[in-house]
Design a protein around this motif. Structure first.
Motif, PDB file in Angstrom:
ATOM      1  N   ASN A   1       0.858  -1.181   0.000  1.00 60.20           N
ATOM      2  CA  ASN A   1       0.000   0.000   0.000  1.00 60.20           C
ATOM      3  C   ASN A   1       0.899   1.237   0.000  1.00 60.20           C
ATOM      4  N   GLN A   2       1.102   1.790  -1.177  1.00 62.33           N
ATOM      5  CA  GLN A   2       1.984   2.955  -1.299  1.00 62.33           C
ATOM      6  C   GLN A   2       1.414   4.189  -0.602  1.00 62.33           C
ATOM      7  N   LYS A   3       0.088   4.263  -0.544  1.00 65.92           N
ATOM      8  CA  LYS A   3      -0.570   5.420   0.081  1.00 65.92           C
ATOM      9  C   LYS A   3      -0.151   5.591   1.542  1.00 65.92           C
ATOM     10  N   ILE A   4      -0.014   4.470   2.267  1.00 64.31           N
ATOM     11  CA  ILE A   4       0.390   4.553   3.677  1.00 64.31           C
ATOM     12  C   ILE A   4       1.846   4.128   3.870  1.00 64.31           C
ATOM     13  N   GLY A   5       2.518   3.793   2.766  1.00 63.29           N
ATOM     14  CA  GLY A   5       3.934   3.428   2.848  1.00 63.29           C
ATOM     15  C   GLY A   5       4.184   2.116   3.573  1.00 63.29           C
ATOM     16  N   ARG A   6       3.275   1.148   3.392  1.00 63.98           N
ATOM     17  CA  ARG A   6       3.442  -0.146   4.067  1.00 63.98           C
ATOM     18  C   ARG A   6       3.444  -1.272   3.038  1.00 63.98           C
ATOM     19  N   LYS A   7       4.285  -2.272   3.342  1.00 64.24           N
ATOM     20  CA  LYS A   7       4.431  -3.430   2.469  1.00 64.24           C
ATOM     21  C   LYS A   7       4.517  -4.679   3.352  1.00 64.24           C
ATOM     22  N   LEU A   8       3.748  -5.697   3.003  1.00 64.96           N
ATOM     23  CA  LEU A   8       3.804  -6.936   3.776  1.00 64.96           C
ATOM     24  C   LEU A   8       5.146  -7.613   3.499  1.00 64.96           C
ATOM     25  N   PRO A   9       5.919  -7.916   4.546  1.00 63.11           N
ATOM     26  CA  PRO A   9       7.218  -8.576   4.337  1.00 63.11           C
ATOM     27  C   PRO A   9       7.052  -9.928   3.643  1.00 63.11           C
ATOM     28  N   LEU A  10       8.079 -10.337   2.917  1.00 59.14           N
ATOM     29  CA  LEU A  10       8.025 -11.584   2.156  1.00 59.14           C
ATOM     30  C   LEU A  10       7.643 -12.782   3.032  1.00 59.14           C
ATOM     31  N   GLU A  11       8.213 -12.869   4.211  1.00 62.05           N
ATOM     32  CA  GLU A  11       7.885 -13.975   5.123  1.00 62.05           C
ATOM     33  C   GLU A  11       6.394 -13.974   5.455  1.00 62.05           C
ATOM     34  N   ALA A  12       5.816 -12.803   5.631  1.00 59.69           N
ATOM     35  CA  ALA A  12       4.393 -12.691   5.935  1.00 59.69           C
ATOM     36  C   ALA A  12       3.539 -13.040   4.709  1.00 59.69           C
ATOM     37  N   VAL A  13       4.017 -12.696   3.512  1.00 60.08           N
ATOM     38  CA  VAL A  13       3.306 -13.076   2.287  1.00 60.08           C
ATOM     39  C   VAL A  13       3.207 -14.602   2.232  1.00 60.08           C
ATOM     40  N   TYR A  14       4.321 -15.269   2.535  1.00 63.04           N
ATOM     41  CA  TYR A  14       4.314 -16.736   2.545  1.00 63.04           C
ATOM     42  C   TYR A  14       3.381 -17.287   3.626  1.00 63.04           C
ATOM     43  N   THR A  15       3.286 -16.606   4.756  1.00 62.78           N
ATOM     44  CA  THR A  15       2.365 -17.027   5.822  1.00 62.78           C
ATOM     45  C   THR A  15       0.927 -16.973   5.318  1.00 62.78           C
ATOM     46  N   VAL A  16       0.576 -15.891   4.626  1.00 62.31           N
ATOM     47  CA  VAL A  16      -0.774 -15.737   4.067  1.00 62.31           C
ATOM     48  C   VAL A  16      -1.027 -16.815   3.009  1.00 62.31           C
ATOM     49  N   LEU A  17      -0.060 -17.008   2.116  1.00 59.69           N
ATOM     50  CA  LEU A  17      -0.236 -17.989   1.050  1.00 59.69           C
ATOM     51  C   LEU A  17      -0.319 -19.413   1.610  1.00 59.69           C
ATOM     52  N   GLU A  18       0.426 -19.692   2.654  1.00 64.48           N
ATOM     53  CA  GLU A  18       0.352 -21.014   3.275  1.00 64.48           C
ATOM     54  C   GLU A  18      -1.033 -21.235   3.885  1.00 64.48           C
ATOM     55  N   GLU A  19      -1.597 -20.197   4.466  1.00 61.88           N
ATOM     56  CA  GLU A  19      -2.955 -20.288   5.011  1.00 61.88           C
ATOM     57  C   GLU A  19      -3.951 -20.591   3.889  1.00 61.88           C
ATOM     58  N   LEU A  20      -3.774 -19.936   2.751  1.00 64.13           N
ATOM     59  CA  LEU A  20      -4.642 -20.189   1.603  1.00 64.13           C
ATOM     60  C   LEU A  20      -4.446 -21.612   1.062  1.00 64.13           C
ATOM     61  N   ARG A  21      -3.223 -22.112   1.108  1.00 67.31           N
ATOM     62  CA  ARG A  21      -2.947 -23.483   0.662  1.00 67.31           C
ATOM     63  C   ARG A  21      -3.670 -24.481   1.558  1.00 67.31           C
ATOM     64  N   LYS A  22      -3.620 -24.249   2.869  1.00 70.94           N
ATOM     65  CA  LYS A  22      -4.298 -25.137   3.815  1.00 70.94           C
ATOM     66  C   LYS A  22      -5.802 -25.184   3.551  1.00 70.94           C
ATOM     67  N   LYS A  23      -6.363 -24.065   3.104  1.00 70.40           N
ATOM     68  CA  LYS A  23      -7.796 -23.981   2.835  1.00 70.40           C
ATOM     69  C   LYS A  23      -8.156 -24.531   1.451  1.00 70.40           C
ATOM     70  N   GLY A  24      -7.140 -24.854   0.652  1.00 71.95           N
ATOM     71  CA  GLY A  24      -7.386 -25.387  -0.686  1.00 71.95           C
ATOM     72  C   GLY A  24      -7.553 -24.336  -1.761  1.00 71.95           C
ATOM     73  N   ASN A  25      -7.163 -23.094  -1.478  1.00 71.55           N
ATOM     74  CA  ASN A  25      -7.338 -22.022  -2.450  1.00 71.55           C
ATOM     75  C   ASN A  25      -6.111 -21.750  -3.327  1.00 71.55           C
ATOM     76  N   ILE A  26      -4.965 -22.267  -2.938  1.00 71.28           N
ATOM     77  CA  ILE A  26      -3.795 -22.159  -3.808  1.00 71.28           C
ATOM     78  C   ILE A  26      -3.077 -23.496  -3.869  1.00 71.28           C
ATOM     79  N   GLU A  27      -2.309 -23.642  -4.926  1.00 69.47           N
ATOM     80  CA  GLU A  27      -1.424 -24.786  -5.113  1.00 69.47           C
ATOM     81  C   GLU A  27      -0.115 -24.250  -5.653  1.00 69.47           C
ATOM     82  N   TRP A  28       0.965 -24.706  -5.091  1.00 67.05           N
ATOM     83  CA  TRP A  28       2.268 -24.282  -5.591  1.00 67.05           C
ATOM     84  C   TRP A  28       2.571 -25.003  -6.897  1.00 67.05           C
TER      85      TRP A  28
END
Length: 173
Positions: A61-88
């Protein structure tokens, strides 16, 4: 295409830092999962490159100058994988994933409803017609990527509502 409506959390700086409290973190991850799926659905996006995504508006979010760190992106994606919404696509490196903002079963039901409402039971059509034809231009599955279409049609085949005919044809019952 209408502009994407960001949830309120997107403008809340702490949203971009995974919270240490487990209850708060669970709610935060649920909000991130919903955001990722909503964003990809809005953009009709079926895959995600992690590096590109981290620099995209989705996680930055450039408007507030915040970016989710890469490790946190993977945490979110892993949560989505557990739910069946993504596949690597590359499970060892985890650089790219397939996004399923609807499950193949949900897509199968949507396609079958369209088939039934258009009197196409007991007919054969090509997969190209289904996702690129003029008849489906106003359908949510129009433009769907072939890997997901195949999975959706396979769910219908298991229910004996369709039969795949090679990689390019399908008969509906």
């Amino acid at each position: 295409m209408a502009e994407f409506q960001w949830p309120w959390q997107y403008n809340f700086p702490p949203f971009f830092t995974i919270q240490p409290n487990k209850d708060t973190q669970a709610k935060q991850l649920e909000a991130w999962c919903l955001l990722v799926l909503s964003y990809c659905r809005h953009r009709r996006q079926y895959s995600l490159d992690v590096t590109d995504a981290q620099d995209s508006p989705l996680f930055h979010n450039q408007k507030i100058g915040r970016k989710l760190p890469l490790e946190a992106v993977y945490t979110v994606l892993e949560e989505l994988r557990k739910k069946g919404n993504i596949e690597w696509t590359d499970p060892k490196k985890r650089n790219r994933c397939l996004i399923m903002w609807r499950t193949p079963e949900e897509w199968g039901k949507i396609i079958y409803q369209w088939v039934t409402s258009n009197g196409m039971n007991n007919t054969v059509c090509t997969t190209y017609e289904l996702v690129n034809g003029d008849d489906t231009s106003n359908q949510e599955f129009h433009g769907m990527e072939s890997w997901l279409l195949t999975r959706a049609l396979e769910t219908l085949q298991l229910e004996r509502k369709a039969e795949l005919m090679g990689s390019e044809g399908v008969k509906f019952f």
